[in-house]
Scaffold this active site. Structure first.
Site, PDB file in Angstrom:
ATOM      1  N   PRO A  29       0.840  -1.201   0.000  1.00 37.04           N
ATOM      2  CA  PRO A  29       0.000   0.000   0.000  1.00 37.04           C
ATOM      3  C   PRO A  29       0.875   1.251   0.000  1.00 37.04           C
ATOM      4  O   PRO A  29       1.793   1.361   0.803  1.00 37.04           O
ATOM      5  CB  PRO A  29      -0.795  -0.121   1.307  1.00 37.04           C
ATOM      6  CG  PRO A  29      -0.025  -1.082   2.159  1.00 37.04           C
ATOM      7  CD  PRO A  29       0.718  -1.986   1.237  1.00 37.04           C
ATOM      8  N   ALA A  62      -3.681   3.561   1.436  1.00 34.26           N
ATOM      9  CA  ALA A  62      -4.561   3.674   2.606  1.00 34.26           C
ATOM     10  C   ALA A  62      -5.795   4.491   2.226  1.00 34.26           C
ATOM     11  O   ALA A  62      -5.687   5.563   1.639  1.00 34.26           O
ATOM     12  CB  ALA A  62      -3.813   4.339   3.747  1.00 34.26           C
ATOM     13  N   GLN A 104      -6.905  -1.180   1.182  1.00 34.78           N
ATOM     14  CA  GLN A 104      -6.408  -1.000   2.551  1.00 34.78           C
ATOM     15  C   GLN A 104      -7.287   0.020   3.260  1.00 34.78           C
ATOM     16  O   GLN A 104      -7.337   1.194   2.881  1.00 34.78           O
ATOM     17  CB  GLN A 104      -4.953  -0.529   2.582  1.00 34.78           C
ATOM     18  CG  GLN A 104      -4.418  -0.576   4.021  1.00 34.78           C
ATOM     19  CD  GLN A 104      -3.046   0.030   4.210  1.00 34.78           C
ATOM     20  OE1 GLN A 104      -2.809   1.159   3.804  1.00 34.78           O
ATOM     21  NE2 GLN A 104      -2.144  -0.714   4.839  1.00 34.78           N
ATOM     22  N   HIS A 176      -5.727  -1.754   8.191  1.00 35.77           N
ATOM     23  CA  HIS A 176      -4.440  -1.091   8.460  1.00 35.77           C
ATOM     24  C   HIS A 176      -4.224  -0.999   9.977  1.00 35.77           C
ATOM     25  O   HIS A 176      -4.757  -0.114  10.636  1.00 35.77           O
ATOM     26  CB  HIS A 176      -4.453   0.299   7.838  1.00 35.77           C
ATOM     27  CG  HIS A 176      -3.109   0.957   7.742  1.00 35.77           C
ATOM     28  ND1 HIS A 176      -2.017   0.573   8.496  1.00 35.77           N
ATOM     29  CD2 HIS A 176      -2.670   1.977   6.971  1.00 35.77           C
ATOM     30  CE1 HIS A 176      -0.974   1.338   8.187  1.00 35.77           C
ATOM     31  NE2 HIS A 176      -1.347   2.203   7.254  1.00 35.77           N
ATOM     32  N   GLY A 177      -3.441  -1.925  10.481  1.00 31.33           N
ATOM     33  CA  GLY A 177      -3.135  -1.925  11.917  1.00 31.33           C
ATOM     34  C   GLY A 177      -1.665  -1.615  12.144  1.00 31.33           C
ATOM     35  O   GLY A 177      -1.055  -2.159  13.067  1.00 31.33           O
ATOM     36  N   TYR A 181      -1.101   4.455  13.199  1.00 35.65           N
ATOM     37  CA  TYR A 181      -2.453   4.982  12.975  1.00 35.65           C
ATOM     38  C   TYR A 181      -3.415   4.418  14.028  1.00 35.65           C
ATOM     39  O   TYR A 181      -2.993   3.699  14.927  1.00 35.65           O
ATOM     40  CB  TYR A 181      -2.887   4.727  11.525  1.00 35.65           C
ATOM     41  CG  TYR A 181      -1.984   5.475  10.574  1.00 35.65           C
ATOM     42  CD1 TYR A 181      -1.903   6.868  10.626  1.00 35.65           C
ATOM     43  CD2 TYR A 181      -1.143   4.810   9.688  1.00 35.65           C
ATOM     44  CE1 TYR A 181      -1.033   7.577   9.807  1.00 35.65           C
ATOM     45  CE2 TYR A 181      -0.264   5.517   8.863  1.00 35.65           C
ATOM     46  CZ  TYR A 181      -0.214   6.900   8.935  1.00 35.65           C
ATOM     47  OH  TYR A 181       0.658   7.602   8.137  1.00 35.65           O
ATOM     48  N   ARG A 228      -2.638  -5.690   8.295  1.00 39.42           N
ATOM     49  CA  ARG A 228      -1.239  -5.237   8.306  1.00 39.42           C
ATOM     50  C   ARG A 228      -0.856  -4.783   9.703  1.00 39.42           C
ATOM     51  O   ARG A 228      -1.601  -4.032  10.338  1.00 39.42           O
ATOM     52  CB  ARG A 228      -1.064  -4.081   7.314  1.00 39.42           C
ATOM     53  CG  ARG A 228       0.394  -3.792   7.037  1.00 39.42           C
ATOM     54  CD  ARG A 228       0.622  -2.810   5.905  1.00 39.42           C
ATOM     55  NE  ARG A 228       1.814  -3.213   5.162  1.00 39.42           N
ATOM     56  CZ  ARG A 228       2.656  -2.359   4.584  1.00 39.42           C
ATOM     57  NH1 ARG A 228       2.436  -1.065   4.610  1.00 39.42           N
ATOM     58  NH2 ARG A 228       3.723  -2.802   3.941  1.00 39.42           N
ATOM     59  N   GLY A 300      11.985  -2.902   3.127  1.00 38.91           N
ATOM     60  CA  GLY A 300      13.388  -2.910   2.728  1.00 38.91           C
ATOM     61  C   GLY A 300      13.800  -4.109   1.895  1.00 38.91           C
ATOM     62  O   GLY A 300      14.992  -4.370   1.744  1.00 38.91           O
TER      63      GLY A 300
END
Ligand SMILES: Cc1cc2nc3c(=O)[nH]c(=O)nc-3n(C[C@H](O)[C@H](O)[C@H](O)COP(=O)(O)O)c2cc1C
Length: 365
Positions: A29, A62, A104, A176-177, A181, A228, A300
Site C-alpha cells: 500500500p 490507505a 487498505q 491497516h493496523g 495509525y 497489516r 526494505g
C-alpha cells in the site's frame, strides 16, 4: 514469465485462500495524496494498471473509513456512495488485467490535524496525548480521547467501509493496523493510556483491533480479509515495550477469525541467511510460525532477499513499496534481473496527478 527451471522463488505461483496468484511480488500500500476531496480519480487507473499483472496481488493506498479518518490531504475514502462509484472503474481496470486487488482500509486517529477533520474538530484517538508538534514536518493537532461508548461507532465505520469496498468490486480489504495509525494507537503501550477495558494490558490494548477484525469478518467473510501490523515500528511515536509479545499475541488471536493473510512490516533490515537460518534483529519468525494463513513480509526487501525469504519459508509473499512505486514492471524486471529505476523521495505524496507515481519508465519491450 520464465520457464520453470529458471524461475526465481518470487516468481513461483501461490494459492492465497481462494486466490490463485501467479507470483509472490505484492504491491505494498502506497499513499499518493492525489484523490482530491477524498474521491479516487480516473488517473488512479493508470497507476494501478501499470502495476497489475495476470495473477498478481495489489494492495491499494490507505483509504479512509470515515470523514474523521484522514491524516493527509487528498487520501481516497470509501465511506460515501460517490467514493464507491469512483473506485469501481479503477478496480475493474485492475481486474481486466487479471490481478487481485484488496483495499487498505484505514483510520489515522491522532495522526491528523484540525484542517483534515470535519468542522475543524480534534482528531480522535485512544488517548488525548498528541504527537510532538512538527514531527515528520507535519502540523499535528492534539487528539480527543474516545469515550468507551463511542468505540462501537468507529468499529462500525470499518465494517461499512469493508462492505463498500466489496461493493466497489475489490476482492477484499486489508485492515491497516500498522505505522502508528488509530488501530496501532490502541495496540501500543507508548500511546494507549486508557483505564477502561481497551487499555492497561496487552489483551485490552488489542481489543479494539480484534473487534474491528471481527466486525469486518462477520460482514464480508474471513477469506476477504487481511491485516497489516508493524509491532516493531516506533514511527508516529507509537512504540511498544514488548513488540515480540504484541506481534505473537496478534498472530495467535487472528487465527481465531481465519483471515486470509497477515502482512507484517519488518523493521530495520531484512532477514539475512546465516548458517542456513534466517536471522534479523527483529525476526518475524515467531509470528510467521504462529499464524495459520498466508504470511506477507514487507520493509526494505530487494529481489535477492525477497527470493531468500520465499526459498527459506520465512514468508509466503513479499510486498514491495518503494521499488514497486519506481518500477511499475517490477515482476518483469525481477524475472530478467534487469536494472531498477531509482525512486525519487522528493516526489512521494505530491498532489500532481502524474509526477512521481505514473511517470517512471518501463523496460523496453
Ligand atoms: C510514499 C509512500 C507511501 C506509503 N503509504 C502507505 C500506506 O498508505 N499504507 C501503508 O500501510 N504503508 C504505506 N507505506 C509503507 C509501505 O507500504 C512499505 O511498508 C514501506 O515503504 C517499506 O517497504 P519498502 O522498503 O519496500 O518501500 C508507504 C510508503 C511510502 C514510501
Amino acid at each position: 514469465m520464465a520457464g520453470k527451471e529458471a524461475m526465481i522463488p518470487l516468481l513461483t505461483p501461490y494459492e492465497m485462500g481462494k486466490f490463485n496468484l501467479s507470483h509472490r511480488i505484492v504491491l505494498a500500500p502506497l499513499t499518493r495524496c492525489r484523490s482530491y476531496n477524498n474521491v479516487p480519480q480516473p488517473h488512479a487507473v493508470v497507476y494501478y494498471t501499470q502495476r497489475a499483472t495476470n495473477g498478481g496481488f495489489l494492495i491499494s493506498e490507505a483509504t479512509g473509513v470515515a470523514s474523521t479518518a484522514q491524516g493527509y490531504p487528498d487520501i481516497p475514502g470509501i465511506w460515501t456512495k460517490e467514493q464507491v462509484k469512483a473506485w469501481k472503474p479503477i478496480v475493474e481496470a485492475v481486474h481486466e488485467k487479471g490481478a487481485i486487488f484488496f483495499c487498505q482500509i484505514c483510520h489515522a486517529g491522532r495522526a491528523s490535524n484540525y484542517a483534515l477533520q470535519p468542522d475543524g474538530e480534534a482528531p480522535i484517538s485512544c488517548t488525548d496525548k498528541g504527537l510532538t508538534p512538527g514531527l515528520d514536518g507535519q502540523d499535528w493537532s492534539p487528539p480527543r480521547r474516545l469515550r468507551t461508548n463511542e468505540i462501537p461507532s468507529i468499529i462500525n465505520d470499518f465494517r461499512l467501509a469493508a462492505c463498500n469496498a466489496i461493493e466497489a468490486g475489490f476482492d477484499g480489504v486489508e485492515i491497516h493496523g500498522a505505522y502508528g495509525y488509530l488501530i496501532e494507537q490502541f495496540m501500543k503501550d507508548q500511546v494507549n493510556d486508557r483505564t477502561d477495558h481497551y487499555g492497561g494490558n496487552l489483551e485490552n490494548q488489542c481489543r479494539f483491533a480484534l473487534e474491528v477484525v471481527e466486525a469486518v469478518v462477520n460482514k464480508i467473510g474471513p477469506g476477504k480479509v487481511g491485516m497489516r501490523l508493524s509491532p516493531y515500528s516506533k514511527g508516529m511515536e507509537a512504540g511498544d515495550s514488548n513488540p515480540e509479545a504484541l506481534g505473537l499475541y496478534m498472530a495467535n488471536a487472528l487465527n481465531k477469525f481465519g483471515i486470509v493473510y497477515l502482512h507484517v512490516i519488518q523493521q530495520r533490515g531484512k532477514a539475512i541467511k546465516i548458517n542456513d537460518k534466517y536471522e534479523t534483529p527483529y525476526s518475524l519468525l515467531p509470528m510467521r510460525k504462529a499464524f495459520k494463513g498466508t504470511f506477507i513480509v514487507a520493509g526494505g526487501y530487494s529481489r535477492e532477499d525477497g527470493n531468500m525469504a520465499i526459498a527459506g519459508n520465512y514468508a509466503d509473499l513479499v510486498a514491495f513499496g518503494r521499488l514497486f512505486l519506481a518500477n511499475p514492471d517490477l515482476p518483469r524486471r525481477f524475472e530478467l534481473n534487469a536494472p531498477l529505476n531509482r525512486y525519487d523521495e522528493t516526489t512521494f505524496y505530491l498532489s500532481d496527478p502524474v509526477i512521481g507515481y505514473t511517470d517512471y519508465p518501463f523496460l523496453e519491450p
